[in-house]
Design a protein around this motif. Structure first.
Motif, PDB file in Angstrom:
ATOM      1  N   SER A  60      34.244  50.208  14.340  1.00 43.06           N
ATOM      2  CA  SER A  60      34.157  50.774  12.997  1.00 43.06           C
ATOM      3  C   SER A  60      33.515  49.778  12.027  1.00 43.06           C
ATOM      4  O   SER A  60      32.647  50.143  11.222  1.00 43.06           O
ATOM      5  CB  SER A  60      35.570  51.145  12.549  1.00 43.06           C
TER       6      SER A  60
ATOM      7  N   ALA B 129      29.987  50.124   9.863  1.00 44.22           N
ATOM      8  CA  ALA B 129      29.922  49.928   8.407  1.00 44.22           C
ATOM      9  C   ALA B 129      28.911  48.839   8.058  1.00 44.22           C
ATOM     10  O   ALA B 129      28.132  48.975   7.112  1.00 44.22           O
ATOM     11  CB  ALA B 129      31.301  49.584   7.855  1.00 44.22           C
TER      12      ALA B 129
ATOM     13  N   PHE C 118      30.501  59.816   8.742  1.00 38.55           N
ATOM     14  CA  PHE C 118      30.345  58.366   8.584  1.00 38.55           C
ATOM     15  C   PHE C 118      31.595  57.773   7.944  1.00 38.55           C
ATOM     16  O   PHE C 118      32.099  56.728   8.370  1.00 38.55           O
ATOM     17  CB  PHE C 118      29.114  58.043   7.714  1.00 38.55           C
ATOM     18  N   ARG C 119      32.104  58.460   6.950  1.00 36.95           N
ATOM     19  CA  ARG C 119      33.250  57.920   6.225  1.00 36.95           C
ATOM     20  C   ARG C 119      34.494  57.820   7.121  1.00 36.95           C
ATOM     21  O   ARG C 119      35.186  56.806   7.119  1.00 36.95           O
ATOM     22  CB  ARG C 119      33.540  58.805   5.014  1.00 36.95           C
ATOM     23  N   ASP C 120      34.759  58.851   7.901  1.00 34.28           N
ATOM     24  CA  ASP C 120      35.935  58.823   8.786  1.00 34.28           C
ATOM     25  C   ASP C 120      35.794  57.755   9.863  1.00 34.28           C
ATOM     26  O   ASP C 120      36.760  57.075  10.201  1.00 34.28           O
ATOM     27  CB  ASP C 120      36.130  60.176   9.473  1.00 34.28           C
ATOM     28  N   THR C 121      34.586  57.641  10.406  1.00 38.09           N
ATOM     29  CA  THR C 121      34.373  56.710  11.508  1.00 38.09           C
ATOM     30  C   THR C 121      34.459  55.260  11.039  1.00 38.09           C
ATOM     31  O   THR C 121      34.697  54.356  11.827  1.00 38.09           O
ATOM     32  CB  THR C 121      33.018  57.012  12.203  1.00 38.09           C
ATOM     33  N   THR C 122      34.275  55.036   9.731  1.00 34.36           N
ATOM     34  CA  THR C 122      34.386  53.661   9.207  1.00 34.36           C
ATOM     35  C   THR C 122      35.658  53.455   8.368  1.00 34.36           C
ATOM     36  O   THR C 122      35.800  52.410   7.748  1.00 34.36           O
ATOM     37  CB  THR C 122      33.155  53.285   8.352  1.00 34.36           C
ATOM     38  N   ARG C 123      36.575  54.425   8.379  1.00 34.66           N
ATOM     39  CA  ARG C 123      37.767  54.288   7.534  1.00 34.66           C
ATOM     40  C   ARG C 123      38.523  52.996   7.819  1.00 34.66           C
ATOM     41  O   ARG C 123      38.880  52.246   6.914  1.00 34.66           O
ATOM     42  CB  ARG C 123      38.722  55.479   7.714  1.00 34.66           C
ATOM     43  N   ILE C 124      38.757  52.698   9.116  1.00 35.18           N
ATOM     44  CA  ILE C 124      39.583  51.526   9.406  1.00 35.18           C
ATOM     45  C   ILE C 124      38.861  50.211   9.091  1.00 35.18           C
ATOM     46  O   ILE C 124      39.510  49.182   8.962  1.00 35.18           O
ATOM     47  CB  ILE C 124      40.143  51.544  10.852  1.00 35.18           C
ATOM     48  N   ALA C 125      37.531  50.265   8.921  1.00 38.38           N
ATOM     49  CA  ALA C 125      36.799  49.053   8.516  1.00 38.38           C
ATOM     50  C   ALA C 125      37.197  48.607   7.117  1.00 38.38           C
ATOM     51  O   ALA C 125      36.879  47.490   6.698  1.00 38.38           O
ATOM     52  CB  ALA C 125      35.290  49.300   8.576  1.00 38.38           C
TER      53      ALA C 125
ATOM     54  N   THR D  12      22.829  57.461   9.446  1.00 36.22           N
ATOM     55  CA  THR D  12      24.020  57.890   8.701  1.00 36.22           C
ATOM     56  C   THR D  12      24.820  58.998   9.388  1.00 36.22           C
ATOM     57  O   THR D  12      25.966  59.227   9.031  1.00 36.22           O
ATOM     58  CB  THR D  12      23.640  58.380   7.284  1.00 36.22           C
TER      59      THR D  12
ATOM     60  N   PRO E 275      26.720  57.459  13.981  1.00 34.92           N
ATOM     61  CA  PRO E 275      28.189  57.570  14.010  1.00 34.92           C
ATOM     62  C   PRO E 275      28.687  58.469  15.146  1.00 34.92           C
ATOM     63  O   PRO E 275      29.710  58.176  15.759  1.00 34.92           O
ATOM     64  CB  PRO E 275      28.540  58.181  12.645  1.00 34.92           C
TER      65      PRO E 275
ATOM     66  N   ASP F 183      41.069  58.705  14.190  1.00 37.57           N
ATOM     67  CA  ASP F 183      40.085  58.930  13.126  1.00 37.57           C
ATOM     68  C   ASP F 183      38.695  58.479  13.554  1.00 37.57           C
ATOM     69  O   ASP F 183      37.702  59.127  13.250  1.00 37.57           O
ATOM     70  CB  ASP F 183      40.469  58.154  11.861  1.00 37.57           C
ATOM     71  N   THR F 184      38.648  57.344  14.248  1.00 37.05           N
ATOM     72  CA  THR F 184      37.349  56.783  14.613  1.00 37.05           C
ATOM     73  C   THR F 184      36.659  57.639  15.679  1.00 37.05           C
ATOM     74  O   THR F 184      35.447  57.568  15.853  1.00 37.05           O
ATOM     75  CB  THR F 184      37.524  55.317  15.069  1.00 37.05           C
TER      76      THR F 184
ATOM     77  N   GLY G 186      31.481  44.631   6.273  1.00 37.30           N
ATOM     78  CA  GLY G 186      31.777  46.000   6.701  1.00 37.30           C
ATOM     79  C   GLY G 186      32.681  46.698   5.702  1.00 37.30           C
ATOM     80  O   GLY G 186      32.435  47.843   5.309  1.00 37.30           O
TER      81      GLY G 186
ATOM     82  N   ASN H  99      30.763  47.611   2.554  1.00 40.82           N
ATOM     83  CA  ASN H  99      29.877  48.752   2.792  1.00 40.82           C
ATOM     84  C   ASN H  99      30.658  50.057   2.830  1.00 40.82           C
ATOM     85  O   ASN H  99      30.212  51.076   2.328  1.00 40.82           O
ATOM     86  CB  ASN H  99      29.119  48.572   4.107  1.00 40.82           C
ATOM     87  N   HIS H 100      31.828  50.025   3.478  1.00 40.69           N
ATOM     88  CA  HIS H 100      32.647  51.242   3.503  1.00 40.69           C
ATOM     89  C   HIS H 100      33.132  51.586   2.098  1.00 40.69           C
ATOM     90  O   HIS H 100      33.035  52.728   1.660  1.00 40.69           O
ATOM     91  CB  HIS H 100      33.854  51.095   4.430  1.00 40.69           C
TER      92      HIS H 100
ATOM     93  N   LEU I 277      30.893  53.401  -0.296  1.00 38.50           N
ATOM     94  CA  LEU I 277      30.622  54.832  -0.086  1.00 38.50           C
ATOM     95  C   LEU I 277      31.287  55.673  -1.165  1.00 38.50           C
ATOM     96  O   LEU I 277      30.765  56.710  -1.564  1.00 38.50           O
ATOM     97  CB  LEU I 277      31.146  55.292   1.278  1.00 38.50           C
TER      98      LEU I 277
END
Lengths: 293, 293
Positions: free
Chosen positions: A203, A207, A222-229, B195, B199, B224-225, B280, B283-284, B287
């Protein structure tokens, strides 16, 4: 082991939480809500934060005094960043009464267990735990009494520990609504490298890759896949470095999966690409049936 | 261009949706809710599904007759899988009245625009669109009138198109609550490779990597990821193969980010690892401010 009775409905008379952030705060909230402890104490570094946690009603008492908190608790849960857990548990153990049980919430277990099993004062037992619950948010203000509900908690005891203490720690997490799994510390770290530490790296890398000018072209995927980042870099730094060998192994395994997808796309190998995407979907969909809800 | 008035509050008298799945169904629901069209027609392959969509109230009429739907619509939105869009738009254009505007929701734009711009019958205009909204769910039963709210929509017109038609398509997406961005088809595909398509690959590769026996040790982070990996493999197969060059380029760029993280972990380079995790996270977090809400 004292079982809860009608006269004494609590699993523990007093619990002490060392480090009252998102996780520690959520344990306090859940313990109160579920009547797991009669008294919930907390200790942390910052006096004004601890006063605020007490004033918010999350703690019966919030102080900076770890010795006092330890001396008054039947169960102490150490919720500090992973690289500080060993030193805090040693401090807690020094000040605990005989019979006190100590556990933690650390995301890696091998080093902690190697350091602590068999090396604490007589009569005080440490049983290592890792509740698989959390959030990218930080601070007890985000404490959530339902954070643990239906989530797994891994405990990593060894044969030297009194079985009553292990059973009591298991009961504690179950009382918080968790499903308790038991494994060795080594196995825990190998598994979690794949199920928790790898997703964080994957993740974060995604990001990192996004260029600023493309941000406005992102959507929920994109947002969900990088949430934990968005998780605290200091906390994740410790986790990743305390399990570096297994994490690197997982990244290498992941890179192979990624490159199988890459090559299928590059070669326009429709059948292979379909198969790989279907495998991924099946694995994701199976998560919903893998865990008791 | 006819502007909506008090007497005629609709942006279009009749819209026709070709392919009434999650996206087409959500357009129908949103167009009705927001009074964008007086009449909403739909056409699809499966007669019983189209009857069901009509009976559910989503469509004024649902048929398998694309010719009839096209002939009666002022705006036709083609919502089929991406590799069928060109052929469906040619069919729609054959049966449309002069002045009809056609658009689509395809996730890649270069091939579609190369094939269609300048090659449709006189008087019928195709303006390519890509609303960045969706779900891993499939079927009009999951139609959501708010799916498009506050999300970006990319349109990729070229200089040969009548500006009135381009403006009308822009108005249509804005009326659905979207923020419209304009770019060339080539640039769209390069950006979306990073984008959106990347992902998906990253998420699928993670889902593929998980071993079955480790499933019960996953938590919300893993879930989530890998959420987008649950998307329909057939749809994603088409998307990835129709933009393979840019997708492979994005995967290679991503692999570099991943390996910078890997090497920092392997070498216990604490400063570098902290910097990468912070990059990272920034960047997240950015968003949330990149898009008007």
């Amino acid at each position: 082991m004292t079982e809860p009775t009608t006269e004494n409905p609590y699993l523990f008379k007093t619990i002490g939480i060392i480090g009252v952030g998102l996780l520690g705060g959520s344990i306090a909230a859940a313990a109160r809500r579920r009547k797991i402890a009669k008294t919930v104490l907390g200790a942390g570094r910052n006096p004004s934060r601890m006063r605020a946690a007490q004033q918010s009603g999350l703690l019966d008492r919030g102080t900076t005094n770890i010795a006092e908190t330890s001396a008054q608790s039947d169960l102490v849960i150490v919720c500090t960043p992973v690289n500080q857990i060993v030193q805090f548990i040693r401090t807690v153990a020094q000040h605990s009464r005989p019979g006190t049980i100590i556990t933690d919430v650390g995301s890696t277990k091998q080093k902690i267990c190697e350091d602590l099993y068999g090396s604490l004062p007589e009569g005080v037992t440490f049983v290592a735990s890792h509740p698989l619950a959390g959030s990218e948010k930080a601070g007890f203000e985000f404490a959530d009494p339902n954070l643990f509900q239906h989530r797994p908690c891994v405990i990593t005891p060894d044969a030297s520990l009194p079985i009553e203490a292990v059973a009591k720690v298991k009961q504690f997490w179950e009382a918080l609504g968790m499903h308790v799994l038991e494994t060795s510390p080594e196995k825990h770290d190998q598994i979690l490298a794949e199920t928790s530490h790898l997703p964080h790296v994957v993740s974060s890398a995604l990001a990192m890759t996004l260029t600023a000018e493309n941000r406005k072209f992102t959507s929920t995927g994109f947002r969900d896949t990088t949430r934990i980042a968005a998780g605290d870099p200091s906390i994740w730094l410790d986790i990743l470095l305390s399990n570096s060998e297994a994490v690197v192994h997982s990244i290498d395994k992941y890179t192979q999966s990624l490159h199988r997808l890459r090559d299928a796309i590059k070669n326009h190998d429709e059948n292979l690409l379909r198969q790989l995407l279907e495998d991924g979907k099946k694995n994701h969909d199976a998560l919903n049936s893998a865990r008791p809800q």
